[in-house]
Design a protein around this motif. Structure first.
Motif, PDB file in Angstrom:
ATOM      1  N   GLY A  38      10.614  -7.812   4.548  1.00  0.00           N
ATOM      2  CA  GLY A  38       9.612  -8.668   5.177  1.00  0.00           C
ATOM      3  C   GLY A  38       8.218  -8.580   4.579  1.00  0.00           C
ATOM      4  N   TRP A  39       8.103  -8.029   3.377  1.00  0.00           N
ATOM      5  CA  TRP A  39       6.811  -7.990   2.675  1.00  0.00           C
ATOM      6  C   TRP A  39       6.674  -9.297   1.897  1.00  0.00           C
ATOM      7  N   HIS A  40       5.638 -10.066   2.201  1.00  0.00           N
ATOM      8  CA  HIS A  40       5.429 -11.353   1.531  1.00  0.00           C
ATOM      9  C   HIS A  40       4.011 -11.420   0.967  1.00  0.00           C
ATOM     10  N   ASN A  41       3.881 -12.203  -0.093  1.00  0.00           N
ATOM     11  CA  ASN A  41       2.562 -12.431  -0.692  1.00  0.00           C
ATOM     12  C   ASN A  41       1.865 -11.088  -0.973  1.00  0.00           C
ATOM     13  N   TYR A  42       2.621 -10.135  -1.486  1.00  0.00           N
ATOM     14  CA  TYR A  42       2.145  -8.771  -1.723  1.00  0.00           C
ATOM     15  C   TYR A  42       1.451  -8.694  -3.073  1.00  0.00           C
ATOM     16  N   SER A  43       0.224  -8.201  -3.067  1.00  0.00           N
ATOM     17  CA  SER A  43      -0.562  -8.048  -4.296  1.00  0.00           C
ATOM     18  C   SER A  43      -1.240  -6.691  -4.309  1.00  0.00           C
ATOM     19  N   LEU A  44      -1.414  -6.150  -5.501  1.00  0.00           N
ATOM     20  CA  LEU A  44      -2.210  -4.945  -5.707  1.00  0.00           C
ATOM     21  C   LEU A  44      -3.315  -5.285  -6.699  1.00  0.00           C
ATOM     22  N   LEU A  51      -9.916   2.522  -7.761  1.00  0.00           N
ATOM     23  CA  LEU A  51      -9.781   1.990  -6.405  1.00  0.00           C
ATOM     24  C   LEU A  51      -8.680   0.931  -6.407  1.00  0.00           C
ATOM     25  N   LEU A  52      -7.693   1.132  -5.550  1.00  0.00           N
ATOM     26  CA  LEU A  52      -6.573   0.211  -5.442  1.00  0.00           C
ATOM     27  C   LEU A  52      -6.653  -0.510  -4.101  1.00  0.00           C
ATOM     28  N   VAL A  53      -6.632  -1.829  -4.145  1.00  0.00           N
ATOM     29  CA  VAL A  53      -6.643  -2.651  -2.944  1.00  0.00           C
ATOM     30  C   VAL A  53      -5.285  -3.337  -2.868  1.00  0.00           C
ATOM     31  N   MET A  97      -0.849   4.292   3.427  1.00  0.00           N
ATOM     32  CA  MET A  97      -1.427   2.952   3.526  1.00  0.00           C
ATOM     33  C   MET A  97      -1.869   2.693   4.962  1.00  0.00           C
ATOM     34  N   LYS A  98      -3.149   2.797   5.211  1.00  0.00           N
ATOM     35  CA  LYS A  98      -3.696   2.554   6.539  1.00  0.00           C
ATOM     36  C   LYS A  98      -4.394   1.191   6.527  1.00  0.00           C
ATOM     37  N   PRO A  99      -3.893   0.233   7.312  1.00  0.00           N
ATOM     38  CA  PRO A  99      -4.484  -1.106   7.285  1.00  0.00           C
ATOM     39  C   PRO A  99      -5.964  -1.104   7.670  1.00  0.00           C
ATOM     40  N   LEU A 100      -6.725  -1.891   6.930  1.00  0.00           N
ATOM     41  CA  LEU A 100      -8.136  -2.114   7.256  1.00  0.00           C
ATOM     42  C   LEU A 100      -8.216  -3.146   8.375  1.00  0.00           C
ATOM     43  N   THR A 101      -9.286  -3.107   9.128  1.00  0.00           N
ATOM     44  CA  THR A 101      -9.500  -4.076  10.191  1.00  0.00           C
ATOM     45  C   THR A 101     -10.089  -5.359   9.595  1.00  0.00           C
TER      46      THR A 101
END
Length: 107
Positions: A38-44, A51-53, A97-101
């Motif tokens: 269920g991972w979609h439109n996944y980019s790094l 710094l990795l976003v 991986m902690k989601p940002l708000t």
């Protein structure tokens, strides 16, 4: 409804080029597992200082993470990737991986 998820990690300065090379050739079975989980439109996105976003869209991030955690290919990938990152404190990269708000989105 799909949720947008963004997270930050830090790639070790001495491993940035190898990290880029590894992600230019992600294992096909890893790509298949991400899609199936269920991972979609996944980019790094990787800045020159490491710094990795990460950005992805999914219906349920916790469920998508759990689905990946249950796969053998993810365990192998995470084991290979762990040494690329700073400050994991013993966690696997996918566990760190902690989601940002999200504070703004232009639809």
């Amino acid at each position: 409804m799909s949720r947008r998820v963004c997270f930050l990690l830090k790639v070790r300065a001495d491993r940035i080029e190898e990290y880029r090379e590894r992600h230019a050739a992600v294992w096909p079975e890893m790509l298949d597992a991400l899609s199936a989980a269920g991972w979609h439109n996944y980019s790094l996105f990787l800045r020159d200082d490491g710094l990795l976003v990460g950005y992805l869209e999914t219906d349920d991030f916790a469920a998508a993470q759990a689905a990946m955690a249950a796969t053998d290919v993810n365990a192998r990938w995470q084991a290979e990737m762990a040494d690329f990152f700073e400050s994991l404190d013993g966690s696997r990269p996918d566990e760190a991986m902690k989601p940002l708000t999200e504070v703004f989105h232009l639809a």
